[in-house]
Design a protein around this motif. Structure first.
Motif, short mmCIF file in Angstrom:
data_model
loop_
_atom_site.label_atom_id
_atom_site.label_comp_id
_atom_site.label_asym_id
_atom_site.label_seq_id
_atom_site.Cartn_x
_atom_site.Cartn_y
_atom_site.Cartn_z
N ASP A 299 -46.13 21.27 -56.10
CA ASP A 299 -46.69 22.58 -55.73
C ASP A 299 -45.68 23.70 -55.95
OD1 ASP A 299 -48.98 21.27 -55.00
OD2 ASP A 299 -48.56 21.28 -52.84
N ASN A 300 -44.57 23.40 -56.66
CA ASN A 300 -43.53 24.37 -56.97
C ASN A 300 -42.86 24.98 -55.75
OD1 ASN A 300 -43.77 24.20 -59.85
ND2 ASN A 300 -45.72 25.33 -59.65
N VAL A 301 -42.80 24.24 -54.65
CA VAL A 301 -42.08 24.71 -53.47
C VAL A 301 -40.59 24.45 -53.71
CG1 VAL A 301 -41.75 24.43 -50.98
CG2 VAL A 301 -44.04 24.22 -51.98
N GLU A 302 -39.74 25.47 -53.52
CA GLU A 302 -38.33 25.30 -53.84
C GLU A 302 -37.49 24.84 -52.67
OE1 GLU A 302 -36.63 28.65 -55.87
OE2 GLU A 302 -38.19 28.53 -57.43
N ARG A 303 -37.83 25.35 -51.47
CA ARG A 303 -37.08 24.89 -50.30
C ARG A 303 -37.98 24.70 -49.11
NH1 ARG A 303 -33.45 30.28 -48.99
NH2 ARG A 303 -35.18 31.56 -48.24
N VAL A 304 -37.49 23.87 -48.19
CA VAL A 304 -38.32 23.50 -47.04
C VAL A 304 -37.39 23.31 -45.83
CG1 VAL A 304 -38.22 21.00 -47.53
CG2 VAL A 304 -40.17 21.92 -46.28
N SER A 305 -37.83 23.78 -44.68
CA SER A 305 -37.02 23.61 -43.46
C SER A 305 -37.40 22.31 -42.77
CB SER A 305 -37.26 24.78 -42.51
OG SER A 305 -38.59 24.71 -42.01
N SER A 306 -36.52 21.85 -41.89
CA SER A 306 -36.84 20.63 -41.14
C SER A 306 -38.08 20.87 -40.27
CB SER A 306 -35.65 20.17 -40.30
OG SER A 306 -35.10 21.23 -39.59
N GLN A 307 -38.28 22.11 -39.81
CA GLN A 307 -39.48 22.41 -39.02
C GLN A 307 -40.74 22.22 -39.86
OE1 GLN A 307 -36.79 24.32 -38.91
NE2 GLN A 307 -36.18 24.25 -36.76
N ILE B 67 -45.57 18.52 -41.41
CA ILE B 67 -46.30 17.66 -42.35
C ILE B 67 -46.18 16.19 -41.95
CG2 ILE B 67 -46.64 17.08 -44.79
CD1 ILE B 67 -44.80 19.48 -45.47
N LEU B 68 -44.95 15.78 -41.56
CA LEU B 68 -44.68 14.36 -41.41
C LEU B 68 -44.92 13.83 -40.00
CD1 LEU B 68 -41.39 14.41 -43.48
CD2 LEU B 68 -43.41 13.11 -44.10
N GLN C 174 -35.10 14.88 -35.55
CA GLN C 174 -35.07 13.53 -36.14
C GLN C 174 -34.91 13.61 -37.65
OE1 GLN C 174 -38.56 10.70 -35.77
NE2 GLN C 174 -36.86 9.39 -35.24
N ILE C 175 -35.61 14.54 -38.27
CA ILE C 175 -35.53 14.71 -39.72
C ILE C 175 -34.10 15.07 -40.13
CG2 ILE C 175 -36.26 16.23 -41.61
CD1 ILE C 175 -39.07 16.22 -40.22
N ARG C 176 -33.50 16.02 -39.39
CA ARG C 176 -32.11 16.40 -39.71
C ARG C 176 -31.18 15.21 -39.56
NH1 ARG C 176 -33.70 21.28 -37.03
NH2 ARG C 176 -32.85 20.49 -35.07
N PHE D 119 -27.41 17.59 -47.03
CA PHE D 119 -28.41 18.16 -47.92
C PHE D 119 -28.86 19.55 -47.49
CE2 PHE D 119 -29.51 13.60 -48.73
CZ PHE D 119 -28.92 13.58 -49.97
N GLY D 120 -28.93 19.77 -46.20
CA GLY D 120 -29.53 21.01 -45.71
C GLY D 120 -28.49 22.10 -45.51
N GLN D 121 -28.98 23.32 -45.36
CA GLN D 121 -28.10 24.44 -45.09
C GLN D 121 -28.77 25.23 -43.99
OE1 GLN D 121 -27.16 25.97 -49.08
NE2 GLN D 121 -25.96 27.53 -48.00
N GLN D 122 -28.01 25.55 -42.94
CA GLN D 122 -28.62 26.25 -41.82
C GLN D 122 -29.20 27.60 -42.29
OE1 GLN D 122 -26.31 25.92 -38.30
NE2 GLN D 122 -28.24 25.80 -37.19
N GLY D 123 -30.43 27.86 -41.89
CA GLY D 123 -31.06 29.14 -42.22
C GLY D 123 -31.67 29.16 -43.61
N TYR D 124 -31.37 28.13 -44.41
CA TYR D 124 -31.91 28.07 -45.77
C TYR D 124 -32.90 26.91 -45.88
CZ TYR D 124 -32.16 27.11 -50.78
OH TYR D 124 -32.61 26.87 -52.05
#
Lengths: 229, 229
Positions: B31-39, B44-45, B51-53, B62-67
């Protein structure tokens, strides 16, 4: 404290082991074995004897020290716990490859799970039979389930059809969904969902194979850096 | 302390969730989504954001806070962890109903699991093809596996034939067994076994349905004893 008449919550891990107990006790029963110790069960099942005693204690006092378990009694009790002392009516929704394979399999009937109908949208399949089980149009599904007191719906439909089917089933008397689609089903909590996610299982296998290969590679690297004398 | 180059042991619970991450990240990517937050992943999941983090921290930062997470990067990393960045050669052993259904299913190929042969003892099946996949006599199995560097053997054979087949496979280059038989397979530890025990799954469903019915009955009894005013 536990109240009389309350149902004790049993951990999922124990529940997942019960079918193993049930199947092996069934084998012993067919071999006319009258009693079995936790040690003997441990040898067959691969769980420790103390784990077996703990597991079975969850459901009452079955064993007797120095005597072991009465095979027939324990078998009957576990069959009651698993709800196998009554028969279950099942329908298969989706007469594709997997649906047909499950319909052809006679092993579920042995345990009282009777497949009484299959539903599909494909006009080339509707009207046919698989092992005497009729394939009906999916429009008749809800009526059929209620009319025949069906307990379990086996979902072997494509991913994109799951939501609609689940919505339709949720209004029937169905008690459980055996879900072979990769979709996570959200439904009212009175209906139990048990998932067989084949792709997840294959990915788990792949993960472990991959992990094993990484370990081998690391070991080889180490051998290069520190060769055996 | 963890040594550099050592493989971190990850719990089975985390591993079992990885396919879910992988599949949903794949959907986002398409769906061409570039970034996704743990929230967002949590919504979705159905797992909590924390727990995801925690889960994803097992495999690196992998993640970056705020991004949030970079979808494509995370997808690629999880695909590597699951060993899905390389293709796998599979054979199906047992061309019965289930074996045929699995052979007909094209969904495994999407993830690089290629079924290249089926083996059976039935002379009426040997020589035929299912979706261009040839059915060979089981006598050729070991030679074929070694000759073609097959990774995974899918076992869809009857219970009583399992021991013999497993013994034969154990001498080949096979890395994993996807076991659809109800038999608990004992094999050298270099070969990974992943079980799909359908009857166990059905019994678990039956247990929960039965438990739900018992609870309803108890509730009705209580209502009789203590009727609502």
């Amino acid at each position: 404290m536990e109240q009389p008449g309350e149902i004790k919550k049993v951990s999922m891990a124990v529940i997942k082991r019960l079918p193993k107990y049930y199947q092996h006790l069934g084998n012993l029963l067919r071999d006319n074995v009258e009693r079995v110790s936790s040690q003997e069960l441990s040898k067959i099942l691969g769980f420790t004897a103390s784990q077996i005693r703990q597991d079975l204690n969850n459901f009452g006092e079955f064993g007797q020290q120095g005597y072991g378990y009465n095979v027939s009694q324990l078998y009957t009790e576990i069959s009651k716990i698993l709800g196998l002392n009554t028969s279950h009516k099942m329908v298969i929704i989706g007469a594709g490859n997997l649906g047909q394979a499950l319909a052809k399999y006679t092993g579920f009937g042995i345990y009282g799970f009777d497949i009484i109908a299959i539903f599909d949208t494909n006009p080339n399949l509707v009207g046919r039979e698989i092992r005497d089980i009729p394939i009906y149009p999916v429009e008749d599904m809800e009526y059929f389930i209620n009319e025949n007191d069906v307990d379990i719906a086996v979902l072997t439909i494509p991913k994109d059809k799951t939501k609609k089917i689940v919505k339709a089933i949720s209004k029937t008397c169905i008690r459980g969904i055996w879900n072979f689609t990769p979709v996570e089903i959200k439904i009212n909590e009175n209906i139990i969902v048990e998932n067989v996610h084949l792709i997840d299982s294959l990915f788990t296998l792949s993960y472990h194979i991959n992990e094993g290969m990484l370990q081998e590679r690391l070991l080889k690297q180490k051998r290069k850096i520190f060769p055996s004398p």
